[in-house]
Write a protein that holds these residues in place. Structure first.
Motif, short mmCIF file in Angstrom:
data_model
loop_
_atom_site.label_atom_id
_atom_site.label_comp_id
_atom_site.label_asym_id
_atom_site.label_seq_id
_atom_site.Cartn_x
_atom_site.Cartn_y
_atom_site.Cartn_z
N GLU A 184 12.14 -0.15 -6.28
CA GLU A 184 12.09 0.00 -4.58
C GLU A 184 11.56 1.07 -4.04
N ASN A 185 11.70 2.58 -4.87
CA ASN A 185 11.33 3.30 -4.32
C ASN A 185 9.25 3.29 -5.24
N SER A 236 15.28 -3.01 -8.25
CA SER A 236 15.20 -2.40 -8.22
C SER A 236 14.66 -0.96 -9.11
N TRP A 290 7.78 6.07 -1.01
CA TRP A 290 7.90 5.27 -0.01
C TRP A 290 8.68 3.53 -0.20
N GLN A 291 9.26 3.01 0.31
CA GLN A 291 9.84 1.92 -0.49
C GLN A 291 8.91 -0.14 -0.06
#
Ligand code: NOJ
Ligand code: CA
Length: 697
Positions: free
Chosen positions: A116-117, A596, A108-109
């Motif tokens: 980020e992920n 990120s 999920w983000q």
């Protein structure tokens, strides 16, 4: 009633607040329901990589769990259960009657965050326990980085005549083997100063009552941290040691002694144990976020990470006052001056404290007289926000409640409306009051005193966040309830305090120790972002020998921006101190607050830590490394950088003679061209640090 749990439809109709999770499970894998195991006595679930295993037994009608890491017991058989005023113990004479297993592997983000992920990968088991009259569930999830478990008491016929459930105790235990040879890092639970303590480093058996996250290392070097996730509509758990090594979940009570006021169809927060083979392993865990529910706010593009300055440190240094008078900080002209500075150096916001009526006299005791809509006459919010708009700098709002939450609640709508009207998108709140001394008026107008981490306040803090969300406002809570990962569900809960921050270095009561920020990452920060307010450049306004001074080198202040994660970071010092050292200030201007990816590269609790983080939406990486009172050399591989790319490393490091005590301003700024195949040796001075920007070429 023979009720089958977790077969989709039934669950959706009876426990709608679990529905989201279950849908996610169902999407990821097919549910593998084991038909009723009539005499099941022990059930097991292991992490996807098999390193962690949990077993649950119901011997003698008492549910107990045990946890192993690489085949060694890390949690001895430990009790489970809840005690209710109306029902007695759910946990005595209960047997496992039904078991459901499932597995999930999904990503999920995060709208903003350390990465980020996020991969959410676990095996799950739900055991329904019954005494023949009442059923309840215990749900376990085993991840590669630890475990979570919670209780669920569904609506059921056996509870049809029990609309109210009052929890008087939780029986959950964490039984730690060999407590005399296990090292723990902890702060006291239910103390007068809430979460604002220096950490104790002791053998685990010396803990009395501890806050979570409570982190410990076994004699074999396994690192664990006990905490909780998704704390909503429930009391916080502190850990209370009974017999040596037996830590009991001790729920913070209401003023009337009840721990939790609830009803059938509720679930508890997740009890979590992060487990890693080394200290950085704890830092690279996403377990707490994975055990929270997805974003409930929809489009949250209005929640914006960023950096800010503020009319703040001057008050803590006694140069300014919050209240009116000749030293009043929150004036229109001073705010404009800060806005000019913010615009010149690329900051997004200016925090202003002391703008509203109520600060005069002893503000600590002024909770009932604060107005959150009336400004002092020398603070023109209209003029200020228009000026800010013209400079692309936002006013950051502030509400100090001094713990009088009814006064705040009564004005909350108007107060948030006012800020919304003026384009304020971020508000810092404050709940300064001793532990146990939050003041509320009950439904009969009678004053009650509550804890900051009891169920009443858990709900009160979240109410402020959801009310703010309706107006596109993000909340940065000071004197908060501890973080349990709710930023996933409510991304406008952008940061909070909840530990001893920089402010203690101004007060000298006493200042934070050199090891403090080498402990925070492994304890408080496992819970979530902290508004620590780094970046003090005038480290000793009263001289190096004064008691109140910052006990770091200057470049350790820079390293904090990378080490102590927060989507909002303050440059906490006075503008004049930055202007004097614009070369070092460049790092604060450059460092982003949204990433990120984040990787803990190295560290030992209480000694040192090194993080690398990649700027979100860009190719640059940043590195922050810091040490305790001992100087040290750290050699780090740069293999986190993208292979085949060249980077200009802009290095801000301690000078060769730097030392926090005698020579904190000795720093060197140098550049080097590096690639992913290089390694770098960092020389950290006593209480020193290194900050690096790897600029992609
Ligand atoms: C305590 C907060 O932590 C600090 O940042 C603030 O300045 C004061 N309360 C006053 O609200
Ligand atoms: Ca504080």
């Amino acid at each position: 009633m023979a009720r089958v749990l977790f077969n989709g439809a039934n669950l959706l109709s009876t426990q709608s607040h679990f529905a989201l999770n279950v849908i996610a499970v169902a999407c990821a894998v097919a549910l593998a329901t084991i038909p009723s195991l009539a005499q099941a006595k022990t059930i097991n679930v292991a992490s996807p990589d098999k390193h962690i295993s949990i077993s649950l037994t119901d011997d003698n009608g008492r549910p107990e769990y045990q946890v192993k890491f690489n085949d060694n017991i890390v949690i001895n058989p430990s009790k489970l259960g809840l005690v209710f005023q109306q029902l007695g113990e759910l946990g005595t004479n209960f047997n496992i009657k039904h078991v459901t297993n499932s597995s999930v592997d999904q990503t999920w983000q995060q709208p903003w965050g350390e990465r980020e992920n996020i991969r959410d990968h676990y095996n799950r088991v739900v055991a329904t326990l019954s005494n023949g009259k009442i059923d309840f569930d215990i749900e376990f999830k085993a991840f590669n980085d630890g475990i979570g478990f919670r209780y669920l008491v569904p609506k059921q016929t056996g509870l049809a005549n029990t609309p109210k459930l009052d929890i008087t105790d939780e029986l959950t235990e964490f039984a730690i083997p060999d407590p005399q040879h296990t090292t723990a890092w902890w702060i006291p639970g239910r103390g007068w100063n809430r979460y604002e303590y220096l950490y104790h480093t002791t053998s685990l058996d010396k803990i009395d009552r501890a806050q979570t996250p409570m982190t410990f290392r076994t004699a074999d070097g396994v690192h664990l941290s006990i905490h909780e996730a998704a704390l909503t509509d429930y009391a916080a758990m502190v850990l209370n040691q009974g017999r040596d090594g037996i830590l009991r979940a001790d729920l913070t009570p209401w003023s009337d002694g009840i721990r939790v006021k609830t009803q059938p169809g509720f679930s508890t927060p997740w009890r979590t144990i992060q487990i890693a083979k080394d200290a950085p392993g704890l830092l690279n865990s996403d377990l707490i976020l994975n055990l929270n529910e997805p974003n409930k706010l929809g489009d949250v593009s209005w929640v914006q990470p960023g950096k800010y300055v503020g009319i703040w440190w001057g008050m803590h240094l006694n140069e300014n006052t919050w209240g009116s008078g000749p030293k009043h900080g929150a004036t229109t002209s001073e705010t404009k001056r800060y806005m000019d500075f913010a615009a010149q150096y690329g900051f997004d916001g200016v925090l202003v404290e002391g703008w509203n009526e109520g600060w005069d006299g002893s503000w600590f005791d002024n909770g009932d007289v604060f107005s959150f809509t009336k400004a002092y006459p020398n603070f023109d919010i209209n003029e200020i926000t228009q000026y800010g708009h013209s400079k692309n700098v936002r006013l950051i709002g502030h509400h100090e409640t001094s713990g009088s939450v009814t006064n705040y609640r009564n004005q909350m709508s108007d107060a948030y409306d006012l800020y919304q009207k003026h384009g304020v998108t971020q508000v810092k709140t404050g709940y300064v009051a001793d532990g146990g001394d939050i003041k509320r008026a009950d439904e009969n107008g009678i004053v009650r005193h509550e804890w900051h981490d009891g169920q009443f306040m858990v709900n009160e803090y979240l109410h402020s966040v959801t009310e703010a969300a309706k107006r596109g406002i993000s909340i940065n809570t000071h004197e908060p309830i501890k973080d349990t990962g709710l930023r996933r569900t409510y991304p406008n809960w952008i940061a909070r305090e909840g530990a001893r921050g920089q402010e203690y270095n101004a007060w000298g009561s006493p200042p934070n120790t050199p090891e403090h920020t080498a402990i925070l990452p492994y304890t408080r920060m496992l819970a979530g972002p902290m508004d620590f307010t780094p970046g003090i450049f005038n480290l000793a306004p009263e001289g190096l020998d004064a008691v109140n001074r910052v006990k770091t080198t200057l470049t350790k202040q820079l390293a904090l921006y990378v080490v102590l994660y927060s989507p909002i970071q303050m440059a906490a010092d006075l503008p004049r101190n930055y202007v004097q050292r614009l070369d070092a200030f460049q790092f604060i201007q450059d460092v982003p607050t949204d990433w990120s990816d984040s990787i803990a590269l190295a560290g030992e609790i209480g000694d040192y830590v090194a993080f690398a983080r990649k700027q979100r939406g860009a190719e640059d990486w940043y590195l922050g490394a810091l040490t305790d009172e001992d100087s040290r050399k750290l050699t780090l591989k740069l293999d986190f950088l993208t292979q085949g790319k060249r980077y200009q490393a802009e290095i801000y490091r301690d000078g060769d003679k730097a030392d926090w005590l005698t020579n904190p301003y000795d720093y060197v700024i140098e550049t080097k061209i590096v690639t992913a195949n290089d390694a770098m040796t960092l020389n950290l001075a006593a209480s020193g640090g290194t900050a690096i920007r790897f600029k992609a070429l």
